[in-house]
Design a protein around this motif. Structure first.
Motif, PDB file in Angstrom:
ATOM      1  N   VAL A   1       0.864  -1.189   0.000  1.00 43.32           N
ATOM      2  CA  VAL A   1       0.000   0.000   0.000  1.00 43.32           C
ATOM      3  C   VAL A   1       0.891   1.226   0.000  1.00 43.32           C
TER       4      VAL A   1
ATOM      5  N   GLN B   1       1.623   5.598  -0.311  1.00 44.24           N
ATOM      6  CA  GLN B   1       1.208   6.875   0.250  1.00 44.24           C
ATOM      7  C   GLN B   1      -0.007   7.492  -0.425  1.00 44.24           C
TER       8      GLN B   1
ATOM      9  N   ILE C   1      -2.046   6.258  -2.323  1.00 49.83           N
ATOM     10  CA  ILE C   1      -3.015   5.202  -2.590  1.00 49.83           C
ATOM     11  C   ILE C   1      -2.774   4.464  -3.899  1.00 49.83           C
TER      12      ILE C   1
ATOM     13  N   GLN D   1      -8.474   5.245   1.116  1.00 48.99           N
ATOM     14  CA  GLN D   1      -7.382   4.588   1.848  1.00 48.99           C
ATOM     15  C   GLN D   1      -7.776   3.172   2.249  1.00 48.99           C
TER      16      GLN D   1
ATOM     17  N   GLY E   1      -7.318   1.059  -0.664  1.00 47.69           N
ATOM     18  CA  GLY E   1      -5.886   0.788  -0.841  1.00 47.69           C
ATOM     19  C   GLY E   1      -5.423  -0.361   0.046  1.00 47.69           C
ATOM     20  N   VAL E   2      -5.915  -0.352   1.286  1.00 50.36           N
ATOM     21  CA  VAL E   2      -5.521  -1.400   2.237  1.00 50.36           C
ATOM     22  C   VAL E   2      -6.108  -2.749   1.831  1.00 50.36           C
TER      23      VAL E   2
ATOM     24  N   MET F   1       3.171  -1.148   4.143  1.00 50.08           N
ATOM     25  CA  MET F   1       2.333   0.051   4.088  1.00 50.08           C
ATOM     26  C   MET F   1       3.219   1.280   4.213  1.00 50.08           C
ATOM     27  N   ASP F   2       3.311   2.044   3.129  1.00 49.44           N
ATOM     28  CA  ASP F   2       4.206   3.203   3.107  1.00 49.44           C
ATOM     29  C   ASP F   2       3.401   4.478   3.315  1.00 49.44           C
TER      30      ASP F   2
ATOM     31  N   PRO G   1       0.494   5.040   4.693  1.00 50.48           N
ATOM     32  CA  PRO G   1      -0.817   4.856   4.066  1.00 50.48           C
ATOM     33  C   PRO G   1      -1.865   5.858   4.535  1.00 50.48           C
TER      34      PRO G   1
END
Ligand code: ADP
Ligand code: ADP
Length: 228
Positions: free
Chosen positions: A81, A83, A85, A143, A146-147, A160-161, A163
């Motif tokens: 994931v 930043q 998205i 978000q 994205g997850v 997860m960068d 997120p």
């Protein structure tokens, strides 16, 4: 589970982004990488995901170096994931969530069931959201997608960068709580990048502090608090 040994990363322009990183990340934990902008957090994530190659050293996932992993197996093993998205704007939410399962050639019925299951998991009704486009969602909803997209093929590891960095404080805390709950339920190995110490302390099992391409400290949140 994830082991980095003697890792150096020098980019093509000669910039040394990581120097001699030795790090072991535990299975089933949330490890948070924290440090100022430019200290090498994203570089570390991209190396684990094999989006880039180390200049020296080895990254091992379950004992096997990333170079030895078949790329498709690695994609199945690791969800990612980022930043901002990175949802595909021209694809519906359902299509976005289905990217990796489709890549892995899952059967259509299995993919459809998985999309519904994941949307329900984050409290977004499939009837309402399946056929919407990313631009028709709030930041927090995007978000969440994205997850769950990163979780679609049930990877063991989720990277997860930053997120939640674009979110307002309330949505952010909600998502942090959801993440902790998901991790407790699903026992994933999560590597989470942030530059926010409050966020790190709230969600981390282990905190890794980085500076100028090196790891300067590693410990439980309470140890980090005692030795800032
Ligand atoms: P962080 O995620 O901690 O902000 P990064 O890992 O993204 O840091 O970057 C570490 C350093 O490497 C930064 O100084 C950045 O400018 C540099 N860097 C990142 N990507 C590249 C690249 N493709 N080429 C050259 N330098 C890069
Ligand atoms: P690129 O076209 O830049 O090579 P990728 O094919 O690596 O992009 O990734 C496409 C999108 O899929 C990205 O937006 C990224 O967020 C997402 N992604 C990349 N790797 C994974 C992964 N292992 N699991 C889930 N999503 C991923």
């Amino acid at each position: 589970m994830i082991q980095m040994t003697g890792v150096n990363k020098v980019y093509d322009d000669g910039f040394k982004a990581l120097s001699d990183v030795n790090l072991e990340l535990k299975k089933g934990e949330i490890t948070v990488l924290i440090g100022p902008s430019g200290c090498g957090k994203s570089t570390t994530m991209k190396l684990i995901n094999r989006l880039i190659e180390p200049t020296d050293g080895t990254i091992r996932i379950e004992g096997r170096s990333t170079q030895e992993w078949n790329p498709v197996d690695l994609r199945r093993k690791i969800g990612y994931v980022i930043q901002n998205i990175g949802l595909f704007p021209h694809m519906t939410i359902a299509k976005n969530v289905a990217v990796v399962p489709s890549l892995l050639k899952w059967e259509k019925s299995r993919i459809e069931a998985r999309i519904d299951e994941l949307l329900n998991l984050v409290g977004m009704s499939p009837d309402v959201f399946r056929n919407r486009y990313p631009s028709e969602l709030s930041g927090g909803q995007q978000q969440r997608i994205g997850v769950i997209r990163a979780m679609a093929a049930d990877p063991d590891i989720i990277l997860m960068d930053e997120p939640f960095s674009a979110l307002d404080p309330i949505s952010r805390e909600q998502l942090q709580d959801e993440l902790i709950r998901l991790q407790q339920e699903l026992k994933k190995t999560i590597v989470f990048v942030t530059h926010d110490m409050d966020e790190a302390i709230r969600i981390a099992d282990t905190i890794v502090i980085m500076k100028d391409g090196s790891v300067v400290q590693k410990g439980k949140p309470e140890q980090i608090l005692r030795h800032p």
